[in-house]
Design an enzyme around this catalytic site. Structure first.
Site, PDB file in Angstrom:
ATOM      1  N   ASP A  74     -23.934  18.715 -16.942  1.00 27.54           N
ATOM      2  CA  ASP A  74     -24.576  17.812 -15.977  1.00 27.54           C
ATOM      3  C   ASP A  74     -26.063  17.765 -16.298  1.00 27.54           C
ATOM      4  OD1 ASP A  74     -22.646  16.944 -13.750  1.00 27.54           O
ATOM      5  OD2 ASP A  74     -22.268  19.093 -13.838  1.00 27.54           O
ATOM      6  N   LYS A 174     -20.458   8.464 -12.494  1.00 26.67           N
ATOM      7  CA  LYS A 174     -19.830   9.167 -11.374  1.00 26.67           C
ATOM      8  C   LYS A 174     -20.453   8.704 -10.060  1.00 26.67           C
ATOM      9  CE  LYS A 174     -22.922  13.145 -12.088  1.00 26.67           C
ATOM     10  NZ  LYS A 174     -23.012  14.518 -12.599  1.00 26.67           N
ATOM     11  N   HIS A 175     -19.741   8.783  -8.932  1.00 25.06           N
ATOM     12  CA  HIS A 175     -18.450   9.420  -8.670  1.00 25.06           C
ATOM     13  C   HIS A 175     -17.513   8.348  -8.117  1.00 25.06           C
ATOM     14  CE1 HIS A 175     -21.732  12.348  -8.120  1.00 25.06           C
ATOM     15  NE2 HIS A 175     -20.905  13.268  -8.620  1.00 25.06           N
ATOM     16  N   HIS A 187     -18.168  19.106  -2.044  1.00 23.62           N
ATOM     17  CA  HIS A 187     -18.031  20.485  -2.494  1.00 23.62           C
ATOM     18  C   HIS A 187     -17.475  21.357  -1.370  1.00 23.62           C
ATOM     19  CE1 HIS A 187     -21.107  18.986  -5.332  1.00 23.62           C
ATOM     20  NE2 HIS A 187     -20.583  19.852  -6.178  1.00 23.62           N
ATOM     21  N   ASP A 258     -13.769  15.113 -10.972  1.00 21.86           N
ATOM     22  CA  ASP A 258     -14.837  16.000 -10.523  1.00 21.86           C
ATOM     23  C   ASP A 258     -14.243  17.406 -10.457  1.00 21.86           C
ATOM     24  OD1 ASP A 258     -17.307  16.845  -9.664  1.00 21.86           O
ATOM     25  OD2 ASP A 258     -17.452  15.442  -7.992  1.00 21.86           O
TER      26      ASP A 258
END
Length: 473
Positions: A74, A174-175, A187, A258
């Site tokens: 990332d 993304k996403h 998350h 992800d």
């Protein structure tokens, strides 16, 4: 199709995995998995902590074990960097680039990052962020987004992608189908985007359509529920959502999940089952998450093999995913590979900044950073000007008798930060707020500089502005 042996299925089940391990050296168990065909490795902060030479050596060890392995990271620039954790990123992040509104600069920043990644052997960048940050309370996107207008975001993600892929490094938007209109961090939980299909098409999908046309190599899914498309499953696990990407947008590259250790994907099922469901839905490369032990990779492999044996996962789907991963590459274009110089970026950072109120006389000012916990995607990285003091917003202790430069991140959605800043104004302190997060609207009675994310050029631009008001160091 020719008959496929059990050994072949076990190999395919490794080729679709992208885990991460801890440390700057390749563990022996991961070396063995790579030799068996493991699809790749995703770097996180612990892998790059040794600096460029160490990272270059780690990449060489991975490539020696498996020349076809993807090496991913990332590296978005600005607030999200795995190569620059001890100091702010040398390049502007997405929000600042969007504010600067210079597509040539955005493309040049993509090239800069591509050159850095290629130099240390990284082949896939899990960037750029194509989310339209239309919810200012978004806890996980914020300054990682190029802006709030779909067409502008589309133009910038396409330019950034062209720059990166011109260096031979693959990009990953993304996403999908868009994480910008959420107030929940996937998350930690499972967000929802409650908009109709027409709004989704006119807003969230526009940047992804643009970057597909720009030739992006891969697209990452999000762990969010979009009831207008699939009311029951997050996008990563939803065949209906991923058909939207394949059929409606015409994307034929690699679909990357992800991280499957995130609560939005695996809280209810566990990671191995989430991996099976993601493959069945249409994902090709499974991002597993950081610091994972090799036995988890084995568990996922066994779960995938069982799913094929049980008929829950068609062998053709698994083979198709593995084939896409094996050819994950782009050809460097014949373009000018110049990267942006520091002055160009600093001028752009200054243009992207906004100043609310009149800056006070800052002669003799001291810099105070208010501690804030970064989200998991950003991680613990350096941000802002090196402070003279760090304070806890719930128990603040700032120096008396001097003007203050108070650095914060995302104060607009943190009540404790707003209360602390208002207390300074009510006490009559001479102070200016430097907001390094998303430039949300809030009034605390103090002048404020909004930067649209931390980076070295942004620090330079803020420093010059503060010096004009009398600050010296």
């Amino acid at each position: 199709m020719t008959e496929t042996t059990t050994y072949d299925v076990r190999t395919l089940a490794l080729q679709v995995q992208l885990p991460g391990f801890h440390g700057t050296a390749l563990p022996d168990d991961y070396r063995a998995l790579l030799a068996e065909g493991l699809g790749g490795i995703c770097y996180f902060g612990s892998n790059t902590a040794g600096g460029p030479d160490s990272t270059r050596a780690l990449s060489a060890a991975i490539a020696a074990a498996n020349p076809l392995a993807v090496i991913a990271v990332d590296e978005e620039g600005g607030d999200v960097s795995r190569l620059h954790t001890l100091e702010p990123s040398p390049v502007l992040g997405a929000a600042a680039l969007g504010g600067a509104s210079d597509l040539r600069l955005t493309e040049a920043v993509g090239r800069w990052i591509g050159h850095e990644l290629a130099d240390v052997g990284i082949t896939l960048d899990l960037a750029p962020v194509a989310d339209v940050n239309c919810n200012p309370a978004n806890p996980v996107i914020g300054t990682r987004s190029f802006g709030t207008r779909a067409d502008d975001v589309a133009a910038h993600v396409s330019a950034w992608t062209r720059g990166l892929q011109a260096t031979g490094v693959c990009a990953c938007a993304k996403h999908f189908p868009g994480h910008g209109d959420t107030a929940t961090d996937s998350h930690l939980a499972l967000p929802r985007i409650d908009v109709d299909a027409a709004t989704l098409a006119a807003r969230e999908l526009v940047p992804f359509a643009g970057v597909v046309q720009a030739g992006i190599a891969s697209v990452m899914t999000s762990h969010i529920v979009v009831p207008a498309i699939d009311p029951d499953r997050p996008a990563t696990l939803s065949p209906a959502v991923l058909r939207l990407l394949r059929e409606d947008l015409g994307f034929d590259g690699v679909i990357v999940s992800d991280a499957l250790d995130m609560a939005g994907a695996s809280a209810e099922t566990g990671i191995p089952e989430a991996a099976v469901l993601a493959l069945a839905a249409g994902c090709d490369l499974l991002c597993i998450g950081p610091d994972k032990p090799a036995p988890l990779v084995e568990e996922i492999r066994e779960a995938v093999v069982r799913a094929v044996d049980d008929g829950r996962l068609p062998l053709e789907r698994l083979a198709e995913a593995a084939a896409r991963v094996r050819v994950l590459s782009v050809l460097a274009s014949e373009v000018d590979l110049a990267v942006p110089d520091e002055r160009w970026q600093a001028e752009a950072a200054a243009f992207a900044m906004t100043v609310d109120g009149e800056l006070p006389d800052l002669t003799g000012a001291e810099v105070v950073s208010v501690d804030t916990v970064a989200n998991i995607a950003v991680g613990e990285v350096a941000w802002g000007i090196t402070p003279d003091h760090r304070v806890d917003p719930e128990a603040p202790a700032v120096p008396d008798g001097v003007p203050l430069v108070v650095q914060v991140r995302d104060a607009g959605r943190r009540p404790e930060l707003l209360a602390f800043l208002r207390s300074l104004a009510e006490a009559g302190r001479t102070a200016v707020v430097v907001e390094w997060g998303w430039p949300a609207a809030y009034d605390v009675g103090l002048a404020r500089i909004s930067t649209r994310g931390s980076s070295a050029p942004g620090v330079a631009a803020v420093t010059e502005l503060l010096r004009e008001a009398g600050w010296t160091r």
